[in-house]
Design an enzyme around this catalytic site. Structure first.
Site, mmCIF file in Angstrom:
data_model
loop_
_atom_site.group_PDB
_atom_site.id
_atom_site.type_symbol
_atom_site.label_atom_id
_atom_site.label_comp_id
_atom_site.label_asym_id
_atom_site.label_seq_id
_atom_site.Cartn_x
_atom_site.Cartn_y
_atom_site.Cartn_z
ATOM 1 N N ASP A 7 0.812 -1.219 0.000
ATOM 2 C CA ASP A 7 0.000 0.000 0.000
ATOM 3 C C ASP A 7 0.845 1.269 0.000
ATOM 4 O O ASP A 7 0.307 2.388 0.016
ATOM 5 C CB ASP A 7 -0.989 0.003 1.177
ATOM 6 N N ASP A 17 0.144 8.962 10.392
ATOM 7 C CA ASP A 17 -0.610 7.712 10.241
ATOM 8 C C ASP A 17 -1.820 7.712 11.182
ATOM 9 O O ASP A 17 -1.695 7.951 12.375
ATOM 10 C CB ASP A 17 0.347 6.559 10.574
ATOM 11 N N HIS A 57 -0.164 -11.730 17.312
ATOM 12 C CA HIS A 57 0.032 -10.668 16.339
ATOM 13 C C HIS A 57 0.062 -9.334 17.061
ATOM 14 O O HIS A 57 -0.655 -9.129 18.038
ATOM 15 C CB HIS A 57 -1.107 -10.661 15.306
ATOM 16 N N ALA A 58 0.915 -8.456 16.585
ATOM 17 C CA ALA A 58 0.939 -7.077 17.093
ATOM 18 C C ALA A 58 0.808 -6.151 15.898
ATOM 19 O O ALA A 58 1.505 -6.321 14.899
ATOM 20 C CB ALA A 58 2.240 -6.816 17.842
ATOM 21 N N HIS A 61 0.864 -0.455 13.558
ATOM 22 C CA HIS A 61 0.459 0.950 13.614
ATOM 23 C C HIS A 61 0.200 1.361 15.058
ATOM 24 O O HIS A 61 -0.437 0.625 15.813
ATOM 25 C CB HIS A 61 -0.816 1.165 12.792
ATOM 26 N N HIS A 96 -3.498 8.453 5.935
ATOM 27 C CA HIS A 96 -3.571 6.992 6.043
ATOM 28 C C HIS A 96 -4.721 6.537 6.940
ATOM 29 O O HIS A 96 -4.524 5.991 8.014
ATOM 30 C CB HIS A 96 -2.241 6.453 6.583
ATOM 31 N N ASP A 111 -6.366 -4.476 -14.774
ATOM 32 C CA ASP A 111 -7.066 -5.690 -15.195
ATOM 33 C C ASP A 111 -6.061 -6.509 -15.991
ATOM 34 O O ASP A 111 -5.735 -6.161 -17.123
ATOM 35 C CB ASP A 111 -8.274 -5.308 -16.058
#
Length: 554
Positions: free
Chosen positions: A75, A194, A363-364, A367, A389, A442
């Site tokens: 991203d 962010d 998981h951490a 952000h 963001h 596409d």
């Protein structure tokens, strides 16, 4: 003589999660920060990728001094090949060594080998036209994450990219807090921060907490373990490898992007793996289940990802079975929840156990939460704040956090894609709106952002297609042969033969009416047929299939 205005134009990343891209402009010089993409929603049928609409830059390509990439996530980096192909491969690109290695790999896939990619270390400065650029080390869920400070005559602005303040990062390199504080003391004009976790109170957990918890989860598993995470989350893969080693398991990497990124990470020293730890997918069958850990892409339920294919029993190398445990070492990006839940449901149907971040702290987030956003604001003490963001909700919440630490409400600019913020010695204000939106990929081609193909695909996926071929006389427009009728994907009743007869009758009536009204042009005839048949089919079936009439003159 009045100074030029510093212009900050977001082309992606505001009002959405993904496709981050910002144009910073001063005195005729342009620097582009990040070139991200996002993945299509369910409504964008047949679309592979979504890029920011960078039409604004097409006419200004000669003014672009360089592109600076904050880190290697899709991203923020993923649109680079398409943008360079359209704007010119002579535009230099800058970023951290891992980021540039990922960019180089991506450009090689697109056969773009002439681009100048430059590794920049934290603290190094660049002169790009009217700007002095400095990259500042921050922590995220990928190494080499760097904020970008851009200085011109008007002042210094900071684009944070994605960040968290992790005091015990896996690689032992915390954020450069002292440099951020120096920027604050020197006087920061604008902070573009962010907003991803602006809705989550407190501090985010450290990335390092996931390792021991993964090890504990592995200790409870008797069969094969499949861990899915982002291919770019090199630290998480390191933690999986370490946990596998403790329990005497070998590791199989599945998914092209996973293998590619881990090879890049090993080459640059970001991941340390003993020889013999990794085995090829084709060799995995030689090991008993309790000796294997499979690391796979697909944590977001992406349609063609390895885990999704495994869940649908469509993967050529890995066939899941009862007794396997699938560990989601990632959380859903907002908007992907449905695809992830569908994948999890399919895994349970196979007989797998599934462990997510809700079940164990494996998981951490990469952000920062609200307290970390406040910390960034207090360290840098910006005069103006423009949240980046995030969707509109998170941008709004980020604005409230800025006000809570003393930034005046009139100095907080809650923007959107295409709305430039203009700053000079007298103040800051939004300027005239520029074109911003989406460009669809596409296959390998990029299309017009107003492409009607999407609308057609949605119609086809909902009610199918109905093709009619009518053969008429060139002299008087009368029908000279039975019309051909083709249905594809149209739900019709059991008495389809009777329906087809009625449709032929409707076609004949439509053509006779056109002949009486002396409508001879093929385009007009096709329009008349379309309108008459669409109405007839809707009256009979209560459906709106795509109607394609073809008129042949003989």
């Amino acid at each position: 003589m009045a100074k030029s205005k510093l212009r900050v134009l977001p082309l992606g990343g505001l009002g959405e999660i993904g496709k981050n891209m910002t144009v910073v402009e001063y005195d005729g010089s342009i620097v582009v920060v990040d070139t991200g993409l996002r993945f299509p929603t369910a409504e964008q049928v047949g679309i592979d990728l979504v890029l920011p609409d960078f039409t604004y830059l097409r006419e200004r390509a000669d003014d672009i001094e360089g592109i600076v990439i904050t880190h290697g996530h899709e991203d923020h980096l993923g649109a680079l090949p398409w943008i360079l192909r359209e704007l010119g491969t002579d535009i230099p690109v800058y970023g951290g060594p891992l980021t540039m290695a990922m960019a180089r790999s991506k450009l090689d896939e697109h056969r773009l080998k002439d681009t100048d990619l430059t590794d920049v270390r934290p603290g190094e400065t660049l002169e790009l036209g009217a700007f002095d650029i400095e990259l500042i080390h921050l922590t995220h869920s990928i190494p080499d994450m760097m904020a970008v400070a851009l200085t011109c005559d008007v002042g210094t602005m900071l684009i944070t990219g994605d960040y968290k303040f992790d005091q015990t990062p896996v690689d032992g390199k915390p954020a450069d807090v002292s440099r951020l504080a120096e920027l604050g003391r020197e006087g920061l004009l604008l902070l573009c921060g962010d907003s991803t976790n602006a809705d989550r109170p407190g501090f985010s957990p450290s990335e390092s907490v996931a390792g021991p918890n993964l090890e504990a989860v592995f200790g409870r598993c008797e069969g094969r373990i499949v861990v899915t995470c982002f291919a770019s989350n090199i630290h998480r893969v390191q933690q999986v490898v370490d946990a596998a080693k403790v329990h005497g398991r070998r590791v199989v990497l599945v998914g092209r992007s996973m293998r590619k990124n881990i090879n890049i990470g090993r080459m640059l020293g970001h991941i340390d793996v003993e020889d013999g730890t990794f085995v090829q997918p084709r060799e995995a069958r030689d090991f008993p289940d309790h000796k294997l850990v499979i690391v796979s892409t697909g944590s977001q339920g992406e349609p063609l990802s390895a885990l999704r294919r495994m869940a649908h029993r469509d993967h050529p190398q890995v066939e899941l079975h009862k007794g396997d445990t699938v560990v989601f070492a990632a959380t859903s990006i907002p908007g992907n929840e449905r695809a992830v839940n569908d994948t999890i449901d399919r895994l349970y149907h196979i007989g797998c156990d599934v462990i997510t971040a809700r079940d164990a702290p494996i998981h951490a987030s990469g952000h920062g939460y609200q307290e970390e956003i406040k910390l960034m604001l207090n360290l840098t003490r910006p005069k103006y704040v423009m949240p980046f963001h995030g969707d509109y909700k998170r941008i709004h919440l980020h604005g409230q956090l800025a006000e809570s630490v003393g930034v005046p409400a009139e100095n907080v600019f809650k923007g959107e894609n295409g709305l430039p913020l203009e700053l000079d010695g007298d103040g800051a204000a939004f300027g005239s709106r520029e074109r911003a939106g989406m460009i669809y990929v596409d296959g390998v081609d990029i299309g017009d952002p107003t492409d009607v193909a999407l609308r057609d695909r949605r119609m086809l996926s909902a009610d199918g297609i109905f093709v009619v071929v009518a053969t008429i006389s060139e002299q008087d427009g009368s029908s000279v042969a039975d019309p051909e009728i083709i249905f594809r994907g149209v739900p019709y009743p059991e008495d389809a033969e009777g329906l087809l007869g009625d449709i032929r009758g409707a076609i004949t009536q439509s053509l006779e009416k056109a002949a009486r009204e002396e409508i001879r042009e093929v385009d007009l005839l096709q329009q008349v047929l379309h309108d008459d048949l669409a109405k007839f089919v809707y009256d009979r079936l209560r459906r709106r299939p795509m109607v394609l009439p073809v008129v042949v003159e003989v």
